[in-house]
Design a protein around this motif. Structure first.
Motif, PDB file in Angstrom:
ATOM      1  N   PHE A   1      10.487  26.797 -14.254  1.00 17.41           N
ATOM      2  CA  PHE A   1      11.273  25.937 -14.924  1.00 17.41           C
ATOM      3  C   PHE A   1      12.162  26.869 -15.687  1.00 17.41           C
ATOM      4  CE2 PHE A   1       7.970  22.903 -13.811  1.00 17.41           C
ATOM      5  CZ  PHE A   1       8.462  22.302 -12.465  1.00 17.41           C
ATOM      6  N   THR A   2      11.886  28.106 -15.953  1.00 17.04           N
ATOM      7  CA  THR A   2      12.556  29.079 -17.085  1.00 17.04           C
ATOM      8  C   THR A   2      13.424  29.825 -16.526  1.00 17.04           C
ATOM      9  OG1 THR A   2      10.704  28.678 -18.371  1.00 17.04           O
ATOM     10  CG2 THR A   2      12.268  30.612 -18.882  1.00 17.04           C
ATOM     11  N   VAL A   3      14.976  29.875 -16.860  1.00 20.54           N
ATOM     12  CA  VAL A   3      15.744  30.924 -16.424  1.00 20.54           C
ATOM     13  C   VAL A   3      16.608  31.363 -17.412  1.00 20.54           C
ATOM     14  CG1 VAL A   3      16.167  29.518 -14.141  1.00 20.54           C
ATOM     15  CG2 VAL A   3      17.760  29.195 -16.041  1.00 20.54           C
ATOM     16  N   THR A   4      17.394  32.494 -17.229  1.00 21.12           N
ATOM     17  CA  THR A   4      18.429  33.049 -18.204  1.00 21.12           C
ATOM     18  C   THR A   4      19.772  32.760 -17.417  1.00 21.12           C
ATOM     19  OG1 THR A   4      18.446  35.341 -17.340  1.00 21.12           O
ATOM     20  CG2 THR A   4      17.026  34.801 -19.267  1.00 21.12           C
ATOM     21  N   ASP A   5      19.961  32.840 -16.177  1.00 15.39           N
ATOM     22  CA  ASP A   5      20.809  32.748 -15.192  1.00 15.39           C
ATOM     23  C   ASP A   5      20.463  32.131 -13.835  1.00 15.39           C
ATOM     24  OD1 ASP A   5      23.036  35.349 -16.439  1.00 15.39           O
ATOM     25  OD2 ASP A   5      20.739  35.732 -16.625  1.00 15.39           O
ATOM     26  N   LEU A   6      21.641  31.180 -13.349  1.00 19.47           N
ATOM     27  CA  LEU A   6      21.605  30.476 -12.214  1.00 19.47           C
ATOM     28  C   LEU A   6      22.735  30.992 -11.325  1.00 19.47           C
ATOM     29  CD1 LEU A   6      20.895  26.901 -13.121  1.00 19.47           C
ATOM     30  CD2 LEU A   6      19.111  28.507 -11.896  1.00 19.47           C
TER      31      LEU A   6
ATOM     32  N   ARG B   1      21.359  18.535  -4.911  1.00 23.12           N
ATOM     33  CA  ARG B   1      20.589  18.549  -6.173  1.00 23.12           C
ATOM     34  C   ARG B   1      19.456  19.706  -5.852  1.00 23.12           C
ATOM     35  NH1 ARG B   1      20.182  14.156  -9.583  1.00 23.12           N
ATOM     36  NH2 ARG B   1      21.635  12.530  -9.101  1.00 23.12           N
ATOM     37  N   PHE B   2      19.000  20.234  -7.094  1.00 24.38           N
ATOM     38  CA  PHE B   2      17.881  20.975  -7.097  1.00 24.38           C
ATOM     39  C   PHE B   2      16.868  20.198  -7.870  1.00 24.38           C
ATOM     40  CE2 PHE B   2      14.882  23.836  -9.376  1.00 24.38           C
ATOM     41  CZ  PHE B   2      14.176  24.442  -8.099  1.00 24.38           C
ATOM     42  N   GLU B   3      15.934  19.426  -7.424  1.00 23.59           N
ATOM     43  CA  GLU B   3      15.106  18.270  -7.853  1.00 23.59           C
ATOM     44  C   GLU B   3      14.150  18.744  -8.762  1.00 23.59           C
ATOM     45  OE1 GLU B   3      15.036  19.238  -4.735  1.00 23.59           O
ATOM     46  OE2 GLU B   3      16.051  17.488  -3.335  1.00 23.59           O
ATOM     47  N   ILE B   4      14.303  18.851 -10.454  1.00 25.06           N
ATOM     48  CA  ILE B   4      13.403  19.183 -11.206  1.00 25.06           C
ATOM     49  C   ILE B   4      12.420  17.920 -11.548  1.00 25.06           C
ATOM     50  CG2 ILE B   4      12.963  19.850 -13.635  1.00 25.06           C
ATOM     51  CD1 ILE B   4      14.180  22.190 -12.161  1.00 25.06           C
ATOM     52  N   LYS B   5      12.914  16.822 -11.781  1.00 25.34           N
ATOM     53  CA  LYS B   5      12.153  15.566 -12.053  1.00 25.34           C
ATOM     54  C   LYS B   5      10.955  15.286 -10.891  1.00 25.34           C
ATOM     55  CE  LYS B   5      14.904  13.159 -15.275  1.00 25.34           C
ATOM     56  NZ  LYS B   5      15.757  11.720 -15.647  1.00 25.34           N
ATOM     57  N   ASP B   6      11.508  15.296  -9.728  1.00 31.54           N
ATOM     58  CA  ASP B   6      10.904  15.236  -8.714  1.00 31.54           C
ATOM     59  C   ASP B   6       9.476  15.973  -8.768  1.00 31.54           C
ATOM     60  OD1 ASP B   6      11.734  13.008  -7.655  1.00 31.54           O
ATOM     61  OD2 ASP B   6      12.824  14.322  -6.149  1.00 31.54           O
TER      62      ASP B   6
ATOM     63  N   ILE C   1      34.701  22.112  -5.950  1.00 24.04           N
ATOM     64  CA  ILE C   1      33.363  21.574  -6.910  1.00 24.04           C
ATOM     65  C   ILE C   1      33.931  20.881  -8.234  1.00 24.04           C
ATOM     66  CG2 ILE C   1      31.302  21.900  -8.326  1.00 24.04           C
ATOM     67  CD1 ILE C   1      30.661  24.528  -6.366  1.00 24.04           C
ATOM     68  N   SER C   2      33.557  19.801  -8.365  1.00 22.24           N
ATOM     69  CA  SER C   2      34.165  19.047  -9.550  1.00 22.24           C
ATOM     70  C   SER C   2      33.485  19.016 -10.598  1.00 22.24           C
ATOM     71  CB  SER C   2      34.595  17.384  -9.208  1.00 22.24           C
ATOM     72  OG  SER C   2      33.529  16.813  -8.748  1.00 22.24           O
ATOM     73  N   ASP C   3      32.067  19.373 -10.400  1.00 19.22           N
ATOM     74  CA  ASP C   3      31.343  19.138 -11.719  1.00 19.22           C
ATOM     75  C   ASP C   3      29.807  19.661 -11.539  1.00 19.22           C
ATOM     76  OD1 ASP C   3      30.373  17.972 -14.287  1.00 19.22           O
ATOM     77  OD2 ASP C   3      29.217  16.511 -13.280  1.00 19.22           O
ATOM     78  N   ILE C   4      29.112  20.559 -12.514  1.00 12.53           N
ATOM     79  CA  ILE C   4      27.969  20.918 -12.346  1.00 12.53           C
ATOM     80  C   ILE C   4      27.247  20.478 -13.498  1.00 12.53           C
ATOM     81  CG2 ILE C   4      26.804  23.350 -12.304  1.00 12.53           C
ATOM     82  CD1 ILE C   4      28.941  24.425 -11.074  1.00 12.53           C
ATOM     83  N   LYS C   5      25.994  20.021 -13.262  1.00 15.85           N
ATOM     84  CA  LYS C   5      25.398  19.542 -14.413  1.00 15.85           C
ATOM     85  C   LYS C   5      23.963  20.209 -14.553  1.00 15.85           C
ATOM     86  CE  LYS C   5      26.675  14.710 -15.054  1.00 15.85           C
ATOM     87  NZ  LYS C   5      27.682  14.630 -14.250  1.00 15.85           N
TER      88      LYS C   5
ATOM     89  N   ASP D   1      15.811  18.680 -16.174  1.00 15.04           N
ATOM     90  CA  ASP D   1      16.443  17.481 -15.603  1.00 15.04           C
ATOM     91  C   ASP D   1      17.055  18.332 -14.293  1.00 15.04           C
ATOM     92  OD1 ASP D   1      17.262  15.266 -14.412  1.00 15.04           O
ATOM     93  OD2 ASP D   1      17.980  14.508 -16.511  1.00 15.04           O
ATOM     94  N   ASP D   2      17.471  17.449 -13.268  1.00 17.55           N
ATOM     95  CA  ASP D   2      17.894  17.910 -11.992  1.00 17.55           C
ATOM     96  C   ASP D   2      19.273  18.704 -12.040  1.00 17.55           C
ATOM     97  OD1 ASP D   2      15.899  16.465 -11.196  1.00 17.55           O
ATOM     98  OD2 ASP D   2      17.024  15.294  -9.867  1.00 17.55           O
TER      99      ASP D   2
END
Length: 458
Positions: free
Chosen positions: A260-265, A225-230, A291-295, A148-149
């Motif tokens: 779409f694969t990561v170990t770290d961002l 956003r980083f748009e995964i779904k798009d 920053i209040s939230d990271i999803k 997801d995004d």
């Protein structure tokens, strides 16, 4: 009469579980929630293996966060901040020694919905014109797949320059995911582009977007956003209903699954919001990051060999509960004594069960090891390849173990003195068996004849 009824009931149960999963996760990567099931065949009760993967979940519960520089969080010493759009409204205080006024990094991942909102905050741009830069690194100590995004919610103005990076090797190396700027050409010498301009051919392109870097006039839009779904939609359609198309591409398009694969961002905040073309040097407390939230939503990468991923509190890390006779953090190798064929990642195809590609017991392997670096060695400079199934011979030599010189013309073959070792000459029995031994059935035969052959050598 019982067997057909049991088969029908089992089929209904599987169908119900699949339908429920598809309804519950219409925008995820699909169900693939069963690794194996028992079925009745002419030989009796046996296992039917399927590709499987864990459910998608919120992954911020399992990460560790680090900041660089480590002392960039506000509050030490205490500081008062002003609003970006009104430099005379200065009622935001940060004090690390007081819980109610502290803004530590863990507040980027706590439950949102409380009033007032909790958030992490950096120190202000008091060292201007030196850049105010912050690296926020999110680490899972596990390979994960994004579903997801990625969404960042800012309490400050959104950064005028920012970069999102990814690592696939636990932070040893980094590659860009996406650039963000109010002016992409000026900031990164890149033409601005949106994800909607990408195509199936350019999906893996790294772009710079200006969509998320507006000034304070857009203060009510706080997300980046980083748009995964798009990107998924380029194959699966706008509502992600054609998941079969996406699965097929993930299986067949090089580097797509790794994208779409990561170990770290890593979130690199490079320039805070200024709201204008000029920085007000008389009121630098207006400029900071908050920053209040990271999803981050995704699943453990288990190579389609597990439907369950658990968090080990003692080790502080996620791990796949591997099926299909595989093992390792990502189910990335065969268990001991299960190397009857080489390990392979599972496949999403054919829909809907995929292909498990299970590891099989070594005693049931389809092809014996021809060169195992102990008794059967490739001769005359030959090298073992295809997972110990065949010798790759140097020029001028042939045979199962490269034990024969390849004749270059009529007459007897000359020995090659440059091979590093003398050619091997064997009893005539070998010469009769060479054509038979070159195919896979011959390899099986070789293992049966090996004891007799070794006696012949002695």
């Amino acid at each position: 009469m019982r067997c057909p009824m049991m088969l029908t009931l089992q089929a209904v149960c599987v169908c119900v579980s699949v339908c429920v999963a598809m309804q519950q996760y219409p925008a995820a990567w699909g169900h693939y929630d069963v690794c194996k099931s028992q079925i009745y065949t002419e030989e009796g009760l046996t296992w039917d293996y399927m590709a499987c993967q864990p459910e998608a979940t919120v992954l911020t519960k399992y990460l560790t966060v680090s900041l660089d520089p480590p002392n960039i969080t506000c509050g030490d010493p205490p500081e008062t901040y002003c609003a970006l759009e009104n430099p005379y409204m200065c009622n935001n205080e940060c004090d690390a020694s007081t819980d109610e006024l502290a803004h530590p990094s863990e507040l980027m991942f706590d439950f949102e919905g409380r009033n007032p909102t909790t958030f992490w905050q950096s120190s202000s741009w008091k060292k201007y014109p030196k850049p105010l830069e912050v690296n926020i690194t999110l680490s899972w100590n596990k390979t994960i797949e994004l579903t997801d995004d990625i969404v960042l919610t800012f309490e400050s103005g959104r950064p005028e320059q920012m970069l999102l990076e990814k690592s696939l090797d636990y932070g040893k190396t980094w590659t860009p995911y996406q650039f963000y700027a109010t002016d992409c050409l000026d900031a990164f010498t890149m033409d601005p582009k949106t994800v909607n301009e990408l195509t199936q051919r350019t999906l893996l392109d790294i772009i710079c977007t200006e969509d998320y870097s507006r000034g304070y006039v857009w203060k009510y839009d706080k997300t980046v956003r980083f748009e995964i779904k798009d990107r998924f939609a380029l194959f699966a359609g706008l509502q992600l209903y054609n998941m079969a198309s996406l699965y097929g591409q993930l299986d067949t398009t090089r580097n797509l699954r790794d994208f779409f694969t990561v170990t770290d961002l890593r979130i690199r905040l490079l320039k805070p919001a200024t709201g204008s073309t000029m920085v007000d040097e008389n009121n630098l407390s207006r400029y900071f990051y908050a920053i209040s939230d990271i999803k981050v939503q995704g699943r453990c990468k288990c190579n389609l060999h597990s439907n369950s991923c658990v968090f080990d509190k003692d080790k502080g890390k996620l791990g796949c509960e591997c099926e299909h006779n595989t093992t390792g953090p990502d189910c990335g190798r065969c268990k001991r004594h299960y190397h009857g064929r080489p390990w392979s990642v599972g496949s999403y195809l054919p829909i809907p069960k995929g292909t498990a590609n299970i590891c099989i017991h070594s005693s049931h392997g389809p092809v014996p090891h021809v060169c195992d670096n102990s008794m059967l060695l490739c001769q005359n400079g030959g090298t073992c390849h295809l997972h110990h199934q065949r010798c790759h011979c140097a020029t001028g030599f042939t045979g199962i173990l490269c034990e024969r010189e390849r004749c270059q013309g009529p007459g007897p073959c000359e020995e090659y003195p440059t091979s590093g070792q003398p050619s091997l000459h064997h009893p005539p029995l070998f010469h009769y068996l060479y054509p038979l031994l070159l195919g896979p059935p011959g390899l099986l035969l070789l293992t049966l004849l090996l004891p007799l052959v070794m006696i012949g050598f002695c």
